[in-house]
Motif scaffolding. Structure first.
Motif, PDB file in Angstrom:
ATOM      1  N   PRO A 155     -35.923  49.083 -19.731  1.00 60.33           N
ATOM      2  CA  PRO A 155     -34.713  49.144 -18.910  1.00 60.33           C
ATOM      3  C   PRO A 155     -33.495  49.574 -19.731  1.00 60.33           C
ATOM      4  O   PRO A 155     -33.248  49.017 -20.802  1.00 60.33           O
ATOM      5  CB  PRO A 155     -34.560  47.701 -18.410  1.00 60.33           C
ATOM      6  CG  PRO A 155     -35.910  47.091 -18.552  1.00 60.33           C
ATOM      7  CD  PRO A 155     -36.506  47.726 -19.766  1.00 60.33           C
ATOM      8  N   ILE A 156     -32.768  50.566 -19.211  1.00 61.45           N
ATOM      9  CA  ILE A 156     -31.623  51.109 -19.934  1.00 61.45           C
ATOM     10  C   ILE A 156     -30.415  51.132 -19.008  1.00 61.45           C
ATOM     11  O   ILE A 156     -30.506  51.530 -17.846  1.00 61.45           O
ATOM     12  CB  ILE A 156     -31.944  52.516 -20.476  1.00 61.45           C
ATOM     13  CG1 ILE A 156     -32.990  52.396 -21.594  1.00 61.45           C
ATOM     14  CG2 ILE A 156     -30.691  53.218 -20.987  1.00 61.45           C
ATOM     15  CD1 ILE A 156     -33.526  53.705 -22.094  1.00 61.45           C
ATOM     16  N   PHE A 157     -29.261  50.724 -19.538  1.00 62.13           N
ATOM     17  CA  PHE A 157     -28.064  50.536 -18.737  1.00 62.13           C
ATOM     18  C   PHE A 157     -26.864  51.265 -19.352  1.00 62.13           C
ATOM     19  O   PHE A 157     -26.731  51.318 -20.574  1.00 62.13           O
ATOM     20  CB  PHE A 157     -27.713  49.051 -18.638  1.00 62.13           C
ATOM     21  CG  PHE A 157     -28.839  48.177 -18.166  1.00 62.13           C
ATOM     22  CD1 PHE A 157     -28.935  47.792 -16.845  1.00 62.13           C
ATOM     23  CD2 PHE A 157     -29.813  47.731 -19.060  1.00 62.13           C
ATOM     24  CE1 PHE A 157     -29.973  46.978 -16.396  1.00 62.13           C
ATOM     25  CE2 PHE A 157     -30.857  46.911 -18.629  1.00 62.13           C
ATOM     26  CZ  PHE A 157     -30.934  46.543 -17.298  1.00 62.13           C
ATOM     27  N   ILE A 158     -25.998  51.777 -18.492  1.00 60.79           N
ATOM     28  CA  ILE A 158     -24.715  52.323 -18.922  1.00 60.79           C
ATOM     29  C   ILE A 158     -23.660  51.827 -17.944  1.00 60.79           C
ATOM     30  O   ILE A 158     -23.884  51.833 -16.730  1.00 60.79           O
ATOM     31  CB  ILE A 158     -24.733  53.863 -18.997  1.00 60.79           C
ATOM     32  CG1 ILE A 158     -23.339  54.392 -19.418  1.00 60.79           C
ATOM     33  CG2 ILE A 158     -25.202  54.494 -17.698  1.00 60.79           C
ATOM     34  CD1 ILE A 158     -23.319  55.880 -19.703  1.00 60.79           C
ATOM     35  N   THR A 159     -22.548  51.347 -18.460  1.00 64.60           N
ATOM     36  CA  THR A 159     -21.478  50.874 -17.582  1.00 64.60           C
ATOM     37  C   THR A 159     -20.687  52.066 -17.049  1.00 64.60           C
ATOM     38  O   THR A 159     -20.598  53.120 -17.689  1.00 64.60           O
ATOM     39  CB  THR A 159     -20.512  49.950 -18.326  1.00 64.60           C
ATOM     40  OG1 THR A 159     -19.874  50.678 -19.392  1.00 64.60           O
ATOM     41  CG2 THR A 159     -21.242  48.734 -18.896  1.00 64.60           C
ATOM     42  N   TYR A 160     -20.094  51.862 -15.885  1.00 69.21           N
ATOM     43  CA  TYR A 160     -19.264  52.929 -15.315  1.00 69.21           C
ATOM     44  C   TYR A 160     -18.053  53.206 -16.202  1.00 69.21           C
ATOM     45  O   TYR A 160     -17.558  54.339 -16.250  1.00 69.21           O
ATOM     46  CB  TYR A 160     -18.805  52.568 -13.908  1.00 69.21           C
ATOM     47  CG  TYR A 160     -18.170  53.738 -13.192  1.00 69.21           C
ATOM     48  CD1 TYR A 160     -18.949  54.798 -12.733  1.00 69.21           C
ATOM     49  CD2 TYR A 160     -16.796  53.802 -13.001  1.00 69.21           C
ATOM     50  CE1 TYR A 160     -18.372  55.886 -12.102  1.00 69.21           C
ATOM     51  CE2 TYR A 160     -16.204  54.881 -12.376  1.00 69.21           C
ATOM     52  CZ  TYR A 160     -17.000  55.923 -11.930  1.00 69.21           C
ATOM     53  OH  TYR A 160     -16.416  57.002 -11.303  1.00 69.21           O
ATOM     54  N   ALA A 161     -17.595  52.185 -16.938  1.00 73.18           N
ATOM     55  CA  ALA A 161     -16.462  52.377 -17.846  1.00 73.18           C
ATOM     56  C   ALA A 161     -16.762  53.444 -18.895  1.00 73.18           C
ATOM     57  O   ALA A 161     -15.884  54.230 -19.265  1.00 73.18           O
ATOM     58  CB  ALA A 161     -16.109  51.060 -18.521  1.00 73.18           C
TER      59      ALA A 161
END
Length: 256
Positions: free
Chosen positions: A115-121
């Protein structure tokens, strides 16, 4: 009597340290993707299970998934492209990509197993698809390098050292010194993870048809976002972005 008790403490402390050392050394494996010899605390199946279980909590922690379906789709499409058209495709992990709703925290991260995540910021600061591929490729690098499993093994080892020192010594100062030393070892190890993932990220970008120079642009974005309060490099988990840029340039020269 006192001497006997002291000797017993020392023997027990030594046994704890030796057991921790044996356990750590026996966890050695060769990474099937990178070919690197590693000391890991989890199997690939356990990493995948842990990643699945932790995903909902991470999504909740960062205010849920971002509601823009087009942006969400872009993150997923770019992630799929680089994970299926690069060295990552030979790994046993299940790569899934998420755009998080958090508009304040500039961050991207990976959980064990894929699982890989990136914030909208962070997402909104990126200038093009190549930079997005650079961020996601870097995070894939953490997964296939099994950094979480390595850190768990190393943390277990350092904890056994600390326990052995605490049991074998009456000196609070000795225990505190060992704790500080262990913390510094793990911090340096964390920075090494970041540099290794940058290196792998460059390779993944090239294999998937993206411009690896875009990763340099990402580092400049991170540098401008860090503000004046960042810690000196040696006291920080992540290397200074300026120093990362130099390593990225070296990787580009190596693979092009």
């Amino acid at each position: 009597m006192r001497l006997g008790k002291t000797l017993l403490r020392l023997i027990i402390g030594l046994i704890i340290v030796l057991f921790g050392t044996f356990k750590f050394c026996s966890s050695s494996e060769e990474n099937p993707v990178t070919g690197e010899k590693q000391y890991v605390g989890l199997s690939a199946e356990e990493e995948i299970s842990l990643g699945r279980q932790s995903t909902p909590k991470m999504i909740e922690q960062y205010q849920g998934l971002h509601p823009d379906s087009d942006d969400q789709r872009l993150v997923q499409e770019v992630g799929k492209k680089i994970s299926t058209n690069s060295m990552a495709s030979s790994s046993p992990y299940e790569f899934k990509f998420y755009l998080l709703a958090d508009e304040e925290t500039v961050n991207a991260f990976a959980l064990p197993g894929g699982p890989i995540f990136i914030t909208y910021a962070l997402f909104k600061k990126l200038e093009d698809e190549d930079q997005l591929a650079g961020v996601l490729g870097h995070e894939i690098g953490h997964v296939i390098s099994r950094h979480s499993a390595e850190r768990m093994a190393k943390q277990g080892f350092t904890n056994s050292i600390l326990t052995g020192v605490a049991v074998g010594s009456e000196s609070g100062g000795a225990t505190q010194t060992a704790a500080v030393a262990a913390n510094l070892v793990n911090m340096k190890y964390g920075r090494g993870d970041e540099l290794e993932s940058d290196h792998i990220g460059v390779k993944i970008m090239l294999e998937a048809g993206y411009d690896p120079e875009a990763l340099i642009g990402v580092m400049k974005i991170l540098e401008s976002s860090s503000g004046s309060s960042r810690l000196p490099e040696f006291q920080s988990t992540h290397p200074n972005p300026k120093n990362r840029i130099e390593k990225i340039k070296e990787a580009i020269e190596m693979y092009q």
